[in-house]
Design a protein around this motif. Structure first.
Motif, short mmCIF file in Angstrom:
data_model
loop_
_atom_site.label_atom_id
_atom_site.label_comp_id
_atom_site.label_asym_id
_atom_site.label_seq_id
_atom_site.Cartn_x
_atom_site.Cartn_y
_atom_site.Cartn_z
N MET A 91 0.81 -1.22 0.00
CA MET A 91 0.00 0.00 0.00
C MET A 91 0.85 1.28 0.00
N PRO A 92 1.92 1.38 0.83
CA PRO A 92 2.76 2.57 0.76
C PRO A 92 3.37 2.77 -0.62
N MET A 93 3.78 1.65 -1.31
CA MET A 93 4.33 1.79 -2.64
C MET A 93 3.29 2.32 -3.61
N LEU A 94 2.05 1.82 -3.49
CA LEU A 94 0.97 2.28 -4.36
C LEU A 94 0.68 3.75 -4.15
N GLN A 95 0.67 4.17 -2.87
CA GLN A 95 0.43 5.57 -2.57
C GLN A 95 1.55 6.44 -3.12
N GLY A 96 2.80 5.97 -2.97
CA GLY A 96 3.94 6.72 -3.49
C GLY A 96 3.89 6.82 -5.01
N PHE A 97 3.49 5.73 -5.67
CA PHE A 97 3.39 5.74 -7.12
C PHE A 97 2.34 6.73 -7.60
N ASN A 98 1.18 6.72 -6.96
CA ASN A 98 0.12 7.64 -7.34
C ASN A 98 0.53 9.09 -7.10
N THR A 99 1.19 9.32 -5.98
CA THR A 99 1.65 10.68 -5.69
C THR A 99 2.68 11.14 -6.71
N LEU A 100 3.56 10.23 -7.09
CA LEU A 100 4.58 10.57 -8.07
C LEU A 100 3.96 10.89 -9.43
N ARG A 101 2.98 10.09 -9.81
CA ARG A 101 2.32 10.33 -11.09
C ARG A 101 1.56 11.65 -11.08
N ALA A 102 0.87 11.94 -9.97
CA ALA A 102 0.13 13.19 -9.87
C ALA A 102 1.07 14.39 -9.93
N ARG A 103 2.20 14.27 -9.25
CA ARG A 103 3.17 15.37 -9.27
C ARG A 103 3.74 15.57 -10.67
N SER A 104 4.05 14.46 -11.35
CA SER A 104 4.59 14.55 -12.70
C SER A 104 3.57 15.17 -13.64
N TYR A 105 2.31 14.78 -13.49
CA TYR A 105 1.26 15.33 -14.36
C TYR A 105 1.09 16.82 -14.11
N SER A 106 1.10 17.24 -12.85
CA SER A 106 0.91 18.67 -12.54
C SER A 106 2.04 19.51 -13.11
N PHE A 107 3.25 18.96 -13.18
CA PHE A 107 4.38 19.69 -13.74
C PHE A 107 4.29 19.81 -15.26
N ARG A 108 3.49 18.95 -15.89
CA ARG A 108 3.36 18.98 -17.34
C ARG A 108 2.16 19.80 -17.81
N LEU A 109 1.38 20.34 -16.91
CA LEU A 109 0.21 21.11 -17.31
C LEU A 109 0.63 22.36 -18.08
N PRO A 110 -0.08 22.69 -19.15
CA PRO A 110 0.25 23.91 -19.90
C PRO A 110 -0.09 25.16 -19.10
N LEU A 111 0.34 26.29 -19.60
CA LEU A 111 0.35 27.53 -18.81
C LEU A 111 -1.04 27.98 -18.38
#
Length: 264
Positions: free
Chosen positions: A1-21
């Motif tokens: 479960m901690p790995m799954l939570q970390g993976f989801n958090t990482l993906r969300a952070r990566s996606y937020s950094f890729r959002l256009p202006l």
């Protein structure tokens, strides 16, 4: 479960950094307005909500501010989660300047003024609305029209459900499950999205020649990170052309926020 939570958090952070202006800016502005609403000196909800009886020449700013203001944390959170992927797709297709011009122009003022007319002069009410869900349903309406052109029907058993009706079904589901939502406001958003998807509003979009001149004059692509120029967009300006595979497209299912009522 901690790995799954970390993976989801990482993906969300990566996606937020890729959002256009523009998408990124709208998320930041919505969060800023929610934080500003925590203080009690200035009632930001009363100031910026779309209230029929409060709309005058001096308060026309309300037709642009009401999607940015939310009632509480969860209202803002759900609307942002629903809006971000849809607005990201829109900005990627049309460019940052076009998105700015449309969403602080016809794609917000048209559903707002239609809502004011129906609520005040037809229903004789004064129910205030706010929240970005009107943008969510507008974008879903435009997406449904696009999907209908390539995949006209959704098969459920022996039934053929027209794909353009999916946003209307979502409006009914949100109205049934989430209290104090604006059914009329959501319908105004879907209707405007239909008009945009059918191409009836494309004449309101700023001309590409003018946008290119502004971009080159101000060197926006070089100065602004995550900026998408007119020539960077990945699809046609007014949508994706139909493909030869009628089953290749489907309307994305997203978490839907709600517009909250302020009136009785």
């Amino acid at each position: 479960m901690p790995m799954l939570q970390g993976f989801n958090t990482l993906r969300a952070r990566s996606y937020s950094f890729r959002l256009p202006l523009f998408t990124r800016a709208m998320v930041v502005v919505m969060v800023a307005f929610w934080l500003a609403g925590l203080q009690s000196v200035w009632d930001i909800q009363q100031w910026g909500a779309l209230i029929p009886d409060e709309l005058t020449i001096t308060t026309m700013y309300r037709v642009n501010t009401f999607p940015l203001i939310h009632l509480n944390f969860f209202h803002a959170l759900f609307n942002i989660l629903a809006l971000a992927p849809l607005l990201d797709r829109f900005e990627t297709e049309f460019g940052t300047l076009t998105s700015l011009a449309l969403f602080f122009g016809p794609l917000t003022t048209i559903p707002a003024l239609v809502y004011i007319f129906l609520e005040k002069f037809i229903l004789r009410g004064n129910t205030a609305v706010m929240g970005a869900s009107i943008w969510v349903f507008l974008l879903l309406g435009a997406e449904a029209i696009r999907t209908f052109k390539t995949n006209p029907y959704l098969m459920i058993g022996t039934y053929h459900i027209p794909t353009w009706t999916t946003p209307l079904a979502m409006v009914l589901v949100v109205e049934a499950l989430i209290p104090n939502t604006s059914f009329l406001g959501h319908l105004c958003g879907v209707g405007t999205g239909y008009l945009f998807g059918l191409g009836y509003l494309k004449f309101l979009s700023p001309p590409e020649k003018a946008l290119r001149w502004i971009e080159s004059r101000l060197n926006l692509l070089g100065r602004l990170p995550h900026y998408i120029s007119v020539d960077q967009k990945i699809y046609g300006r007014f949508g994706v052309l139909p493909t030869t595979n009628p089953t290749s497209s489907s309307t994305p299912l997203v978490l839907i926020g709600s517009s909250q009522r302020l009136g009785p």
